[in-house]
Design a protein around this motif. Sequence first.
Motif, PDB file in Angstrom:
ATOM      1  N   PHE A 112       0.887  -1.061   0.049  1.00  0.00           N
ATOM      2  CA  PHE A 112       0.121   0.100  -0.043  1.00  0.00           C
ATOM      3  C   PHE A 112       0.851   1.290  -0.054  1.00  0.00           C
ATOM      4  CE2 PHE A 112      -2.353  -3.365   2.878  1.00  0.00           C
ATOM      5  CZ  PHE A 112      -3.140  -3.783   1.847  1.00  0.00           C
TER       6      PHE A 112
ATOM      7  N   SER B 154      -9.444   0.474   5.849  1.00  0.00           N
ATOM      8  CA  SER B 154      -8.753   1.627   5.700  1.00  0.00           C
ATOM      9  C   SER B 154      -8.569   1.761   7.307  1.00  0.00           C
ATOM     10  CB  SER B 154      -9.493   2.889   5.412  1.00  0.00           C
ATOM     11  OG  SER B 154      -9.755   2.555   4.214  1.00  0.00           O
ATOM     12  N   ARG B 155      -9.670   1.524   8.196  1.00  0.00           N
ATOM     13  CA  ARG B 155      -9.468   1.587   9.632  1.00  0.00           C
ATOM     14  C   ARG B 155      -8.312   0.805  10.377  1.00  0.00           C
ATOM     15  NH1 ARG B 155     -15.918   1.874  11.082  1.00  0.00           N
ATOM     16  NH2 ARG B 155     -16.018   4.146  10.920  1.00  0.00           N
TER      17      ARG B 155
ATOM     18  N   HIS C  58      -5.833  -0.640   8.630  1.00  0.00           N
ATOM     19  CA  HIS C  58      -4.615  -0.225   8.125  1.00  0.00           C
ATOM     20  C   HIS C  58      -4.015   0.771   9.071  1.00  0.00           C
ATOM     21  CE1 HIS C  58      -1.167   0.738   5.578  1.00  0.00           C
ATOM     22  NE2 HIS C  58      -1.651   1.896   5.469  1.00  0.00           N
ATOM     23  N   GLY C  59      -4.871   1.938   9.426  1.00  0.00           N
ATOM     24  CA  GLY C  59      -4.643   2.767  10.237  1.00  0.00           C
ATOM     25  C   GLY C  59      -4.092   2.220  11.771  1.00  0.00           C
ATOM     26  N   PHE C  60      -4.695   1.325  12.169  1.00  0.00           N
ATOM     27  CA  PHE C  60      -4.685   0.707  13.585  1.00  0.00           C
ATOM     28  C   PHE C  60      -3.215  -0.004  13.457  1.00  0.00           C
ATOM     29  CE2 PHE C  60      -4.394  -2.101  16.954  1.00  0.00           C
ATOM     30  CZ  PHE C  60      -5.114  -1.704  17.993  1.00  0.00           C
TER      31      PHE C  60
ATOM     32  N   THR D 227      -0.660  -0.162  11.309  1.00  0.00           N
ATOM     33  CA  THR D 227       0.338   0.702  10.995  1.00  0.00           C
ATOM     34  C   THR D 227       1.031   1.470  12.164  1.00  0.00           C
ATOM     35  OG1 THR D 227      -0.341   1.129   8.613  1.00  0.00           O
ATOM     36  CG2 THR D 227       1.274   2.629   9.553  1.00  0.00           C
ATOM     37  N   LEU D 228       0.067   2.166  12.882  1.00  0.00           N
ATOM     38  CA  LEU D 228       0.277   2.621  14.139  1.00  0.00           C
ATOM     39  C   LEU D 228       0.887   1.570  15.132  1.00  0.00           C
ATOM     40  CD1 LEU D 228      -2.506   5.235  14.405  1.00  0.00           C
ATOM     41  CD2 LEU D 228      -0.236   5.693  14.155  1.00  0.00           C
TER      42      LEU D 228
ATOM     43  N   GLU E  67       4.493   0.337  14.188  1.00  0.00           N
ATOM     44  CA  GLU E  67       5.496   1.353  14.457  1.00  0.00           C
ATOM     45  C   GLU E  67       5.803   1.911  15.842  1.00  0.00           C
ATOM     46  OE1 GLU E  67       7.335   1.729  11.950  1.00  0.00           O
ATOM     47  OE2 GLU E  67       6.076   1.169  10.146  1.00  0.00           O
ATOM     48  N   GLY E  68       4.875   1.197  16.743  1.00  0.00           N
ATOM     49  CA  GLY E  68       5.191   1.232  18.195  1.00  0.00           C
ATOM     50  C   GLY E  68       4.461   2.735  18.727  1.00  0.00           C
ATOM     51  N   ASN E  69       3.528   3.162  17.984  1.00  0.00           N
ATOM     52  CA  ASN E  69       2.992   4.482  18.435  1.00  0.00           C
ATOM     53  C   ASN E  69       1.965   4.180  19.677  1.00  0.00           C
ATOM     54  OD1 ASN E  69       3.813   6.720  16.565  1.00  0.00           O
ATOM     55  ND2 ASN E  69       3.316   5.138  15.332  1.00  0.00           N
ATOM     56  N   TYR E  70       1.211   3.108  19.707  1.00  0.00           N
ATOM     57  CA  TYR E  70       0.422   3.108  20.838  1.00  0.00           C
ATOM     58  C   TYR E  70       1.504   2.571  21.834  1.00  0.00           C
ATOM     59  CZ  TYR E  70      -3.265   2.503  17.453  1.00  0.00           C
ATOM     60  OH  TYR E  70      -4.218   2.871  16.462  1.00  0.00           O
TER      61      TYR E  70
END
Lengths: 184, 184
Positions: free
Chosen positions: B92, B154-155, B157-159, B161-162, B165-168
Amino acid sequence: MRQEVKGAALRQLSEGGPAALSLNAIAKELGVSGPALYRYFASRDALLTELILDAYADLALALEGAPPTLADHAAAYRAWALAEPHRYRLLFSAPLPGYDPHDQSLVAAAHRAMTSLLTVTEPHSPVPGPLAAQLSTWSGAEPAVALHAVTAWSRLHGFVTLEIEGNYASMGLDPDELFRTFDL
Amino acid sequence: MRQEVKGAALRQLSEGGPAALSLNAIAKELGVSGPALYRYFASRDALLTELILDAYADLALALEGAPPTLADHAAAYRAWALAEPHRYRLLFSAPLPGYDPHDQSLVAAAHRAMTSLLTVTEPHSPVPGPLAAQLSTWSGAEPAVALHAVTAWSRLHGFVTLEIEGNYASMGLDPDELFRTFDL
């Protein structure tokens, strides 16, 4: 000079992505010596960090300037990402191998950008116990409100990322129409 | 030999991202000459394309093997991305500057991975007219069902991906708990 360096770096970024960032090339472009440039930015990573902090700050400003509804914040978020895709890509990920995107200054800048969302989300309930405590610590807000903010941001990130990478277009879907149906 | 080359490429990818992919380094690692390697893959981009096609195919298999509910498909999607983050990142998006991720073969592979979602989503209504035609052309399915599939993807993919990448984690939030509350 700092601003000129960052301007040159943003051009490199928009043309070749983070891997194209080069302090030497910037020095050459600006007609200064390498050591002169290193007085401003000690390393490529230091320059990258400043570009990311700037991007978070600009995104936060865009959100803070939006009318106080979730729909308006979402539209502002999306508009910023579409206008600045090479800067949006820097956020929420490690733009280069070995680069730590979770440095405290970056986490704080991301937090400020998110804070605006906390003011426009309705409570999302119920919030399971352990998550409620985590959300409260992170946000300082009501856990149910923070959960909706995190959920909305996650969904928005998915949409915007797919849009700036051209995925909806390659499926023959109009992103504007699609976004109008996209609940957060 | 093809498989060995791809195995070496996947190791490079997991260690240094797409920019680390190097046919010369692979030739050296496998103890073969450059020209011998180029018989299998004409260029780095050709190798990258095959890695992306493999990744889409594996993700599709993971989804096709999941029980026929949206929640199970979402869990399978997330599990695949968490197990193979360096491969998920290839999907993507343009993994390298100048690489076209919307080549027809890639679009078709992405489509197959998405097809599985079309079988498990409930209709999302109403669908505005122009979008309905686009969704129908893209999916061959009922537009309201296709819209929900695109929205859920889409939702998700957002979850995902975040999360990869270790964001949560950097926000102090438990991704497992968060995912349980994440409506698609």
